[in-house]
Motif scaffolding. Structure first.
Motif, PDB file in Angstrom:
ATOM      1  N   ILE A  69      -2.658  20.631 -11.989  1.00  0.00           N
ATOM      2  CA  ILE A  69      -3.210  21.980 -12.120  1.00  0.00           C
ATOM      3  C   ILE A  69      -4.107  22.132 -13.339  1.00  0.00           C
ATOM      4  CG2 ILE A  69      -1.067  22.787 -13.198  1.00  0.00           C
ATOM      5  CD1 ILE A  69      -1.710  25.565 -12.005  1.00  0.00           C
ATOM      6  N   ASP A  70      -3.720  21.570 -14.463  1.00  0.00           N
ATOM      7  CA  ASP A  70      -4.548  21.722 -15.667  1.00  0.00           C
ATOM      8  C   ASP A  70      -5.869  20.981 -15.503  1.00  0.00           C
ATOM      9  OD1 ASP A  70      -2.578  23.243 -16.819  1.00  0.00           O
ATOM     10  OD2 ASP A  70      -1.620  21.537 -17.842  1.00  0.00           O
ATOM     11  N   ASP A  71      -5.807  19.757 -14.972  1.00  0.00           N
ATOM     12  CA  ASP A  71      -7.034  18.998 -14.754  1.00  0.00           C
ATOM     13  C   ASP A  71      -7.923  19.671 -13.713  1.00  0.00           C
ATOM     14  OD1 ASP A  71      -6.004  17.228 -16.551  1.00  0.00           O
ATOM     15  OD2 ASP A  71      -5.383  15.725 -15.055  1.00  0.00           O
ATOM     16  N   PHE A  72      -7.288  20.254 -12.691  1.00  0.00           N
ATOM     17  CA  PHE A  72      -8.072  20.934 -11.651  1.00  0.00           C
ATOM     18  C   PHE A  72      -8.803  22.140 -12.219  1.00  0.00           C
ATOM     19  CE2 PHE A  72      -7.908  24.674  -8.843  1.00  0.00           C
ATOM     20  CZ  PHE A  72      -8.964  24.349  -8.015  1.00  0.00           C
ATOM     21  N   LEU A  73      -8.132  22.937 -13.048  1.00  0.00           N
ATOM     22  CA  LEU A  73      -8.781  24.114 -13.622  1.00  0.00           C
ATOM     23  C   LEU A  73      -9.935  23.703 -14.536  1.00  0.00           C
ATOM     24  CD1 LEU A  73      -5.637  26.334 -14.399  1.00  0.00           C
ATOM     25  CD2 LEU A  73      -7.271  26.591 -12.523  1.00  0.00           C
ATOM     26  N   GLN A  74      -9.738  22.627 -15.279  1.00  0.00           N
ATOM     27  CA  GLN A  74     -10.814  22.125 -16.141  1.00  0.00           C
ATOM     28  C   GLN A  74     -12.000  21.619 -15.311  1.00  0.00           C
ATOM     29  OE1 GLN A  74      -9.481  19.125 -18.861  1.00  0.00           O
ATOM     30  NE2 GLN A  74     -11.479  18.918 -19.862  1.00  0.00           N
ATOM     31  N   TRP A  75     -11.689  20.901 -14.225  1.00  0.00           N
ATOM     32  CA  TRP A  75     -12.753  20.395 -13.338  1.00  0.00           C
ATOM     33  C   TRP A  75     -13.539  21.551 -12.722  1.00  0.00           C
ATOM     34  CZ3 TRP A  75     -13.555  21.391  -8.213  1.00  0.00           C
ATOM     35  CH2 TRP A  75     -14.509  20.604  -7.549  1.00  0.00           C
ATOM     36  N   MET A  76     -12.821  22.579 -12.312  1.00  0.00           N
ATOM     37  CA  MET A  76     -13.469  23.691 -11.616  1.00  0.00           C
ATOM     38  C   MET A  76     -14.435  24.419 -12.544  1.00  0.00           C
ATOM     39  SD  MET A  76     -11.686  26.634  -9.268  1.00  0.00           S
ATOM     40  CE  MET A  76     -10.749  27.288 -10.632  1.00  0.00           C
ATOM     41  N   GLN A  77     -14.115  24.495 -13.817  1.00  0.00           N
ATOM     42  CA  GLN A  77     -15.012  25.160 -14.755  1.00  0.00           C
ATOM     43  C   GLN A  77     -16.335  24.384 -14.914  1.00  0.00           C
ATOM     44  OE1 GLN A  77     -12.677  25.532 -18.306  1.00  0.00           O
ATOM     45  NE2 GLN A  77     -11.569  27.368 -17.572  1.00  0.00           N
ATOM     46  N   GLN A  78     -16.272  23.077 -14.720  1.00  0.00           N
ATOM     47  CA  GLN A  78     -17.456  22.235 -14.917  1.00  0.00           C
ATOM     48  C   GLN A  78     -18.219  21.976 -13.615  1.00  0.00           C
ATOM     49  OE1 GLN A  78     -15.860  18.692 -16.652  1.00  0.00           O
ATOM     50  NE2 GLN A  78     -15.249  19.710 -18.579  1.00  0.00           N
ATOM     51  N   PHE A  79     -17.615  22.343 -12.459  1.00  0.00           N
ATOM     52  CA  PHE A  79     -18.204  21.957 -11.171  1.00  0.00           C
ATOM     53  C   PHE A  79     -19.436  22.804 -10.846  1.00  0.00           C
ATOM     54  CE2 PHE A  79     -18.439  22.819  -6.561  1.00  0.00           C
ATOM     55  CZ  PHE A  79     -18.800  21.548  -6.129  1.00  0.00           C
ATOM     56  N   GLU A  80     -20.497  22.110 -10.366  1.00  0.00           N
ATOM     57  CA  GLU A  80     -21.700  22.754  -9.835  1.00  0.00           C
ATOM     58  C   GLU A  80     -22.047  22.086  -8.515  1.00  0.00           C
ATOM     59  OE1 GLU A  80     -24.921  22.689 -12.506  1.00  0.00           O
ATOM     60  OE2 GLU A  80     -23.898  23.844 -14.093  1.00  0.00           O
ATOM     61  N   TYR A  81     -22.119  22.905  -7.486  1.00  0.00           N
ATOM     62  CA  TYR A  81     -22.381  22.347  -6.156  1.00  0.00           C
ATOM     63  C   TYR A  81     -23.875  22.040  -6.006  1.00  0.00           C
ATOM     64  CZ  TYR A  81     -22.490  21.832  -1.094  1.00  0.00           C
ATOM     65  OH  TYR A  81     -22.677  21.335   0.183  1.00  0.00           O
ATOM     66  N   GLN A  82     -24.167  20.859  -5.450  1.00  0.00           N
ATOM     67  CA  GLN A  82     -25.540  20.454  -5.156  1.00  0.00           C
ATOM     68  C   GLN A  82     -25.624  20.116  -3.675  1.00  0.00           C
ATOM     69  OE1 GLN A  82     -26.650  17.233  -7.723  1.00  0.00           O
ATOM     70  NE2 GLN A  82     -26.574  18.494  -9.595  1.00  0.00           N
ATOM     71  N   SER A  83     -26.477  20.837  -2.975  1.00  0.00           N
ATOM     72  CA  SER A  83     -26.629  20.597  -1.546  1.00  0.00           C
ATOM     73  C   SER A  83     -27.291  19.248  -1.314  1.00  0.00           C
ATOM     74  CB  SER A  83     -27.473  21.711  -0.910  1.00  0.00           C
ATOM     75  OG  SER A  83     -27.708  21.426   0.449  1.00  0.00           O
ATOM     76  N   ALA A  84     -26.819  18.509  -0.346  1.00  0.00           N
ATOM     77  CA  ALA A  84     -27.359  17.181  -0.036  1.00  0.00           C
ATOM     78  C   ALA A  84     -28.294  17.218   1.161  1.00  0.00           C
ATOM     79  CB  ALA A  84     -26.216  16.200   0.242  1.00  0.00           C
ATOM     80  N   TYR A  85     -28.173  18.253   1.982  1.00  0.00           N
ATOM     81  CA  TYR A  85     -28.939  18.287   3.238  1.00  0.00           C
ATOM     82  C   TYR A  85     -30.436  18.353   2.985  1.00  0.00           C
ATOM     83  CZ  TYR A  85     -31.019  20.298   7.431  1.00  0.00           C
ATOM     84  OH  TYR A  85     -31.850  20.568   8.486  1.00  0.00           O
ATOM     85  N   GLN A  86     -30.858  19.117   1.996  1.00  0.00           N
ATOM     86  CA  GLN A  86     -32.284  19.291   1.733  1.00  0.00           C
ATOM     87  C   GLN A  86     -32.918  18.026   1.178  1.00  0.00           C
ATOM     88  OE1 GLN A  86     -32.519  22.646  -0.880  1.00  0.00           O
ATOM     89  NE2 GLN A  86     -31.930  24.110   0.735  1.00  0.00           N
TER      90      GLN A  86
END
Length: 790
Positions: free
Chosen positions: A753-770
């Motif tokens: 849970i702690d690692d997941f919350l830290q990861w989520m704060q840093q996550f930025e989604y990048q679309s691959a389809y385009q």
């Protein structure tokens, strides 16, 4: 025999009868003796009263005679003249002559004042005068005085008459001594012993009692003693003379001794006679009872072979009781035989159960150590689905048909038994060159022919687990366990047959340990939840996470989830494990929601969870306690879980839906359900299994399946989650086909849970389809309308 219940009963009854006889005889004897003694005392008292009356009458008669003699004396003219002249010589002569004529013991003459003038006896003058003066003072009358008194330690009957010339001039005294002869005469008249005593001096004067001394006067006067009964009477006018009448009680009792002896002899004879009659009678009762006791003990020990025979003794009731015992023995033997049979045989098929199979297997091994025995655990597939679809009656008939076919295929010395609801065990004695592989092939071949039950033709495949004696062991339980392990492995691998392999026992023991340790791990909170994010393609953000349980054993280290979850399902721990995951997942989700993270949590449910109607109520209480919204909880259910019991699963899912939960079908594509079936379920999402997604970028078949599934799911209103996204190319294809949510190691592995919350704060989604050249994608064509619809 001594000490036996029969001997104890006989002794107690004999003692009871003997005691009753002795008590009754003793009571009779005591009553007779008491009545006799009372009668003796009454008769003695009556005789004493009669004797007292006779004594008084005799003394009165003799007194009157004395009084008459005294009057004759005082009437003599010469005597009166001599008295008047005080002629002492003449007076003494007359007194001597008259005394001799009437045999008087004492004749005296006193003046009117009580002074002695003359006497025929030599007494002390003063004592004599004192007595006469006292009598004159107390009792003097013109008619004279008549009394009994003592004088000089002797008792006398005495009369006093006035001498008149013509006026009173003197008193003439005449007395008879009351001596032993007088007392004996009274005894003859009264038939009682007579004693005279001087009361004031406590001295006994005369008595007819033998050997009684003056010292016994006190006891005589008080009517004491056990040998005699006494009646004392005071005589005279205050002269202190007492007469005591005595009757011998010993003599009275002696008259009744013969009667007492006769009664004693009669009582003894009755006692002996009763014993002579009762002893055979008691034996006639206790011997049959003893045999009944022996028979009951024999029956209690499990021996029902010999009936109880009483040889017509003990009476009709005892014979009836023996017959009842024999009937009970037969009934108990029959029931026990039936119970033993039922305990060792299946009630539906009549086949031996596992315990009986183990007994027979051990018997086969012990009877021939060199025999080769195949132990085959047989799993009959599809029984549960047949029960659900065609009914339990058809399922039961199918099992009976299987049992009949096995009986025909494997007669003695082989043995077929039923070990569980859908599992059977075959004990097959191998001959010659026969081996396990050939036996397995024969079993499968025999099952190719379908069964006809209630007009249905039913095929039921078999799954076999095989072991062999003596190669795999020489103990029945060990061999049966090893064949079961082989069967479990065949079921896990979905193979038709598996054979026991050396070393499987250690694996089995490890599984048992893990099951026990898993219970403790849940209690001690030793499990951990990891979270893997789900990417919402449209929002390009993490909107959901899947909770995945992990277990690091304190001694064995990391235990793979598929290993301990499978054990939890097999051991019945799955409901408890699911509840632990739900509690922990909702607790964590509440924590990050309060921290400002708008992320829902998805939790997997197993088939076992859907079989418990109380799970919706549990979740409702859990959400109320944690204040967590049901709309933020996704419950994922596998296809296979839905197929276990569709009706019950549907009821539970409808309750979940009514509570506001989001429902998803997990691992779609691995089961036998269709999208048409999914349409009937109250689900919101469909999760494509990772086996179709992992090689999506290179496998054209997977591309066709996934693309068509997404399109059809959207057409029936379901959102689609792709699990197992591991590269950018797969992401691009899924985005292109309009997949709603993506999950996989390409984005993140499951995290604490702690690692997941830290990861989520840093996550930025990048679309691959385009960034993918769609011109090179010949398999898929997308339109803006399709993207908009997704």
């Amino acid at each position: 025999m001594p000490g036996s219940p029969k001997a104890k009963l006989y002794t107690r009854l004999l003692l009871l009868v003997l005691s009753l006889l002795v008590v009754s005889s003793g009571a009779t004897l005591i009553a007779v003796i008491t009545a006799t003694d009372n009668n003796i005392e009454r008769e003695a008292n009556a005789r004493l009263q009669v004797g007292s009356s006779v004594l008084e009458s005799m003394l009165d008669t003799q007194g009157k005679q004395l009084l008459e003699s005294a009057r004759v004396l005082t009437a003599d003219f010469g005597f009166k003249q001599a008295v008047a002249l005080r002629d002492k010589a003449t007076i003494e002569s007359v007194l001597q002559n008259h005394g001799a004529r009437i045999n008087a013991d004492l004749i005296s003459l006193f003046d009117l004042s009580g002074e002695l003038l003359a006497s025929t006896a030599s007494f002390e003058v003063s004592a004599h005068q004192e007595l006469i003066q006292k009598l004159l003072a107390d009792n003097a009358t013109p008619a004279g005085i008549q009394t009994t008194t003592t004088l000089g330690n002797k008792a006398y009957q005495l009369v006093m008459v006035q001498v008149r010339a013509p006026a009173p001039v003197a008193w003439a005294v005449i007395a008879y001594e009351i001596d032993r002869a007088f007392a004996q005469n009274l005894k003859q008249m009264t038939l009682l012993d007579v004693s005279f005593a001087q009361e004031n001096k406590h001295s006994l004067l005369v008595t007819t009692l033998p050997d009684v001394h003056s010292s016994q006067l006190q006891s005589l006067s008080n009517s004491g003693g056990s040998e005699y009964s006494h009646l004392p009477t005071v005589l005279g006018n205050g002269a202190g003379l007492t007469v005591v009448l005595s009757v011998s009680l010993a003599e009275e009792r002696a008259r009744f001794n013969t009667l007492k002896l006769q009664i004693l002899l009669i009582s003894g004879a009755i006692l002996v006679g009763c014993l002579i009659v009762m002893i055979p009678m008691l034996r006639g009762i206790t011997r049959p009872i003893g045999k009944l006791v022996d028979g009951a003990q024999r029956i209690a020990s499990g021996d029902y072979t010999a009936p109880i025979k009483l040889a017509h003794v003990g009476g009709f009731e005892i014979a009836q009781l023996a017959d009842s015992f024999n009937q009970m023995q037969s009934a108990v033997a029959s029931r026990e035989k039936k119970i033993v049979y039922q305990a060792h045989h299946d009630s539906l098929t009549g086949l031996p159960v596992r315990d009986k199979i183990a007994i027979e297997l051990q018997r086969l091994i012990d009877s021939n150590e060199s025999a080769r025995i195949a132990i085959v655990s047989i799993g009959v597939q599809r029984i549960k689905s047949i029960n659900n679809s065609l009914g339990f009656a058809v399922g039961d008939k199918l099992l009976c048909a299987c049992a009949d076919r096995w009986r025909q295929l494997f007669p003695a010395p082989h043995l077929i038994g039923r070990s569980t609801a859908s599992e059977f065990t075959l004990l097959y004695v191998l001959s010659g060159t026969e081996n396990l592989t050939e036996l397995a092939g024969a079993l499968h071949e025999a099952w190719l022919e379908p069964f006809e039950v209630n007009g249905f033709e039913i095929n039921v495949p078999l799954t076999l687990g095989l072991a062999q004696s003596p190669e795999h062991g020489d103990q029945a339980e060990e061999l049966l366990r090893r064949s079961d392990m082989a069967l479990n492995r065949a079921l896990e691998l979905r193979h038709q047959s598996e054979y026991y392999q050396q070393g499987e026992d250690q694996k089995h023991l490890k599984q048992i340990r893990l099951i026990n340790d898993l219970k403790q791990a849940m209690k001690a909170d030793q499990l951990t939840l990891y979270y893997q994010p789900k990417i919402n393609v449209a929002r390009q953000a993490v909107t959901e996470v899947e909770a995945l349980v992990r277990w690091v054993h304190p001694e064995l280290g990391f235990i793979p989830p598929d290993e301990f979850i499978g054990l939890a399902e097999q051991s019945g721990l799955m409901p408890a494990l699911s509840r632990w995951i739900l509690r922990r997942g909702i607790r964590d989700a509440s924590a990050w929601q309060q921290a400002g993270h708008d992320v829902s949590v998805a939790i997997n449910l197993s088939a076992y969870d859907l079989m418990h109607d109380d799970l919706p109520a549990f979740l409702d209480a859990l959400l109320k306690d944690s204040r967590y919204s049901s709309s933020r909880l996704i419950l994922e259910v596998t296809e296979s879980a839905m197929m276990e019991d569709p009706d019950k699963a549907l009821r539970v899912l409808n309750r979940f839906k009514a509570q506001g939960f989001t429902l998803a079908i997990d691992d779609y594509g691995t089961g036998y359900s269709s999208l048409g079936q999914m349409k009937q379920l109250p689900v919101d999402e469909l999760k494509i299994d990772m086996c179709f997604v992992r090689k999506l970028s290179t496998d054209s078949s997977d591309q066709v399946i996934v693309k068509s599934t997404i399109a059809m799911a959207h057409n029936i209103g379901l959102k689609v989650v792709a699990e197992g996204v591991e590269d950018r190319e797969a992401q691009a294809l899924l985005e292109q086909w309009g997949c709603d949510k993506l999950q996989g190691f390409y984005f993140s592995k499951p995290l604490p849970i702690d690692d997941f919350l830290q990861w989520m704060q840093q996550f930025e989604y990048q679309s691959a389809y385009q960034q993918v050249d769609t011109a090179n994608d010949n398999a898929c064509v997308d339109t803006s309308a399709q993207r908009h619809a997704s």
